[in-house]
Design an enzyme around this catalytic site. Sequence first.
Site, mmCIF file in Angstrom:
data_model
loop_
_atom_site.group_PDB
_atom_site.id
_atom_site.type_symbol
_atom_site.label_atom_id
_atom_site.label_comp_id
_atom_site.label_asym_id
_atom_site.label_seq_id
_atom_site.Cartn_x
_atom_site.Cartn_y
_atom_site.Cartn_z
ATOM 1 N N CYS A 70 1.789 29.336 70.015
ATOM 2 C CA CYS A 70 2.250 29.569 68.646
ATOM 3 C C CYS A 70 3.436 28.655 68.307
ATOM 4 O O CYS A 70 4.451 28.669 69.011
ATOM 5 C CB CYS A 70 2.666 31.030 68.473
ATOM 6 N N CYS A 73 6.998 30.571 67.641
ATOM 7 C CA CYS A 73 7.759 31.222 68.701
ATOM 8 C C CYS A 73 8.878 30.283 69.165
ATOM 9 O O CYS A 73 8.789 29.065 68.977
ATOM 10 C CB CYS A 73 6.847 31.566 69.878
ATOM 11 N N HIS A 116 6.726 37.593 68.593
ATOM 12 C CA HIS A 116 5.405 37.209 68.088
ATOM 13 C C HIS A 116 4.567 38.424 67.688
ATOM 14 O O HIS A 116 3.743 38.345 66.772
ATOM 15 C CB HIS A 116 4.658 36.402 69.153
ATOM 16 N N ASN A 156 2.401 36.199 53.195
ATOM 17 C CA ASN A 156 0.986 36.516 53.349
ATOM 18 C C ASN A 156 0.811 37.156 54.717
ATOM 19 O O ASN A 156 1.303 36.609 55.712
ATOM 20 C CB ASN A 156 0.109 35.256 53.303
ATOM 21 N N HIS A 167 2.145 34.838 63.898
ATOM 22 C CA HIS A 167 3.565 35.177 64.030
ATOM 23 C C HIS A 167 4.110 35.693 62.700
ATOM 24 O O HIS A 167 3.783 35.159 61.642
ATOM 25 C CB HIS A 167 4.340 33.920 64.452
ATOM 26 N N HIS A 169 5.857 35.807 59.574
ATOM 27 C CA HIS A 169 6.567 34.779 58.820
ATOM 28 C C HIS A 169 6.157 34.824 57.356
ATOM 29 O O HIS A 169 5.164 35.443 56.987
ATOM 30 C CB HIS A 169 6.256 33.390 59.387
ATOM 31 N N GLN A 171 6.825 32.334 53.436
ATOM 32 C CA GLN A 171 7.004 30.972 52.953
ATOM 33 C C GLN A 171 7.874 30.975 51.697
ATOM 34 O O GLN A 171 8.047 32.015 51.046
ATOM 35 C CB GLN A 171 5.653 30.327 52.650
#
Length: 352
Positions: A70, A73, A116, A156, A167, A169, A171
Amino acid sequence: MKKTSTRLADGRELIYYDLRDDTVRDAVDRRPLERTHTTSEIRRDPLLGDQVAIASHRQGRTYHPPADQCPLCPTKGDRLSEIPDSSYDVVVFENRFPSLAGDSGRCEVVCFTSDHDASFASLTEEQARLVLDAWTDRTSELSHLPSVQQVFCFENRGEEIGVTLGHPHGQIYAYPFTTPRTALMLRSLATHKEAAGGENLFDAVLERELADERVVLEGEHWVAFVPYAAHWPYEVHLYPKRRVPDLLGLDEAARSEFPQVYLELLRRFDRIFGEGEPPTPYIAAWHQAPFGTLEEFEGVTRDDFALHLELFTIRRTSGKLKFLAGSESGMNVFINDVPPERAAERLREVAS
């Protein structure tokens, strides 16, 4: 909050946001990366009047890597990632495969935690507050870029939504124009203000929703409700009770209460379809006023806009998704399978 800005091997900016003021961030990106070359271009549709981003370079972006590869990470030994340090609280960095770049705006990735296997809903209130502070700081910084007119922070979650990295996250998109959805709100604001003797439309909507049966949860400074004309089967709007145009306008009282309210809302989303169901896919979208003058929306200023978050899932019931078919995709006329009143009732039922 401590903020530390650094650069990745290809020149992109990376920023650490830390809970502890004594945290040192001096790790170097050891990857042999060449500078990225993007081909982002904004084209205007002459019939609809909206803009489309053409970004063909994104075809090569990372797609569902195994967990041990990933890129979000922390770096561990010889396993190098987008984050050079071996741990982090919250990290923001320029997207390697941006939809918007240069004169066409900017795209950033926000990593909520180094864990993660976590989710936003599993964060502590302290961690969630740090994410809010990072969103606010990036909104401020990006608003000063000459090419940026509107800042959009969002998350999302879920493969069903189209997420390609597991992971936790989100934007941030910094657009060089006012987005079509925001423009519709501003036009409605202007029309209502003129017709209703100067009354603010957001204030009127919020007053009506507070008095209705679609309120899901309410704090001293925030209220979450299913809107009267919800587009999605399960859709909740989260508003600060004091109208502000953007994240920068929130006072300390609202900032302090936000993590408690938002985390509870996300946890209810994970419970609405019952035990044993996979995590609920969703989009969480912050709506903020554009920066600069709003001359094309006569009589409306930035202060007329109301910051709010819209949270919705494309899952309409257990094991079934809401697809945007002919009416929605072809004509932008949504057909909702779940009455908003029932959706609100269900979200109240699953309170912790």
